[in-house]
Motif scaffolding. Structure first.
Motif, short mmCIF file in Angstrom:
data_model
loop_
_atom_site.label_atom_id
_atom_site.label_comp_id
_atom_site.label_asym_id
_atom_site.label_seq_id
_atom_site.Cartn_x
_atom_site.Cartn_y
_atom_site.Cartn_z
N ASP A 125 -22.51 -125.26 -68.19
CA ASP A 125 -22.31 -125.19 -69.75
C ASP A 125 -21.77 -123.81 -69.84
OD1 ASP A 125 -22.38 -124.57 -72.35
OD2 ASP A 125 -24.45 -125.92 -72.49
N ARG A 128 -23.45 -120.95 -71.80
CA ARG A 128 -24.85 -120.65 -71.55
C ARG A 128 -24.87 -119.39 -70.49
NH1 ARG A 128 -28.61 -124.31 -73.51
NH2 ARG A 128 -30.28 -122.76 -73.14
N VAL A 249 -33.91 -119.85 -63.97
CA VAL A 249 -33.12 -120.94 -64.82
C VAL A 249 -33.85 -121.35 -66.30
CG1 VAL A 249 -32.01 -123.20 -64.98
CG2 VAL A 249 -31.57 -121.74 -62.91
N ARG A 255 -27.83 -122.47 -67.97
CA ARG A 255 -27.32 -123.66 -67.74
C ARG A 255 -25.71 -123.40 -67.33
NH1 ARG A 255 -30.21 -128.13 -68.43
NH2 ARG A 255 -28.35 -129.31 -68.64
N TYR A 290 -34.59 -130.91 -66.72
CA TYR A 290 -33.78 -129.75 -67.21
C TYR A 290 -32.92 -129.32 -66.07
CZ TYR A 290 -32.78 -125.42 -69.78
OH TYR A 290 -32.07 -124.16 -70.41
N VAL A 294 -27.72 -128.79 -63.81
CA VAL A 294 -27.32 -127.26 -63.44
C VAL A 294 -26.60 -127.07 -62.09
CG1 VAL A 294 -28.43 -125.08 -63.29
CG2 VAL A 294 -29.44 -126.51 -65.00
#
Length: 317
Positions: A125, A128, A249, A255, A290, A294
């Motif tokens: 992402d 981020r 993280v 991310r 989550y 990643v």
């Protein structure tokens, strides 16, 4: 326009290169023990490339430690530097000093195909932060932020000195064994070159085994040769790194991905890629999901710190 010079100075080696047209060339490595100061080493570099003092318009040096004020004392070699005296001695118009992990983080923006390997698949992402973490002489941790339009901000920190996290009873025993020896156990206490040896000695002590290996290189060589104890130590090292990186993280919301850098992991890259790093990285209970997208990369580029110094110089204008 005058040439610029970039440098990445560590405890053992100082790397220098010329920076022109936003590109690096003429990389040369000097042993810090062979020179009394960075000015002397850079003077030798200039002489090797047929350049006179006064031909550099700017210099950017990546150094380990805080860079406020005129005086800088290198934390891991005998060199000292005064900004004012440096510019006068080398007849440089501008000197930019940046933290070494700021340079490393900025260097990630110049990675080329073939200079990294995928550890965990995912989709970065770009809006981020990204995490840059690297076991070497110590444990470096930094954050990289995209500002858009090919501009970047690197945020250095002291994340290597957070407490070492544990995820099971065995790891708790290892941590307690190390604490009995040295007191407070930071992540860097284990996740560094010297930390690898400390981890080996702790595991051998816990298991009542002799600890004949006396250096990180010997442990790595033994693991690559298939020696069971050394293999177990490398595996545990990778799991601890996964736990620390996973914590970072979550803290940063990183991310955009994780870059594993530094000189330790590439020496046993294949073992690392097959290790429990990924499982430990995402072992966060209700927050484990989550980590699904990643990405994590193992960086194998040789001169990322130098490139990052060039990027810093370029962005400084």
């Amino acid at each position: 326009m005058k040439r610029a010079l970039v440098g990445d100075i560590g405890g053992t080696n100082a790397r220098f290169a010329l920076w022109e047209d936003n590109r690096m060339h003429a990389v040369q490595v000097f042993a810090t023990a062979d020179y009394t100061s960075p000015e002397q080493a850079i003077g030798a570099y200039l002489a090797d490339h047929g350049l006179a003092r006064g031909e550099l318009g700017a210099v950017c040096l990546a150094v380990a430690g805080p860079v406020d004020g005129d005086e800088f004392r290198f934390t891991n070699n005998h060199w000292r530097l005064s900004r004012q005296a440096f510019c006068k001695t080398l007849q440089v118009e501008r000197l930019l000093l940046i933290n070494d992990f700021t340079a490393m983080a900025l260097g990630m923006t110049r990675l080329q195909a073939g200079e990294y390997r995928t550890v965990c698949d995912g989709t970065p992402d770009a809006g981020r932060p990204a995490l840059v973490i690297g076991p070497g002489t110590g444990l470096g941790v930094g954050t990289l932020l995209s500002l858009g339009e090919d501009r970047w901000m690197a945020l250095p920190g002291e994340g290597g000195h957070v407490d070492l996290p544990v995820g099971n009873a065995r790891e708790a025993q290892i941590r307690q064994q190390i604490e009995n020896e040295i007191g407070h156990v930071s992540a860097e206490s284990v996740l560094s070159g010297g930390g690898l040896l400390r981890l080996y000695q702790a595991i051998c002590a816990l298991d009542g085994q002799p600890a004949p290996l006396q250096s990180p290189a010997a442990i790595t060589d033994a693991a690559l040769a298939g020696e069971p104890v050394a293999l177990a130590v490398i595996e545990q090292f990778c799991c601890f790194l996964g736990r620390v990186a996973g914590n970072d993280v979550l803290t940063l919301g990183a991310r955009a991905g994780v870059y594993i850098v530094g000189g330790v992991i590439p020496r046993f890259a294949e073992l690392f890629l097959r290790s429990g790093f990924g499982a430990s990285f995402a072992d966060k209970g209700c927050m484990s999901g989550y980590f699904k997208d990643v990405p994590v990369w193992l960086v194998t580029a040789e001169f990322s710190g130098l490139l990052g110094a060039g990027v810093a110089l370029q962005q400084a204008g």
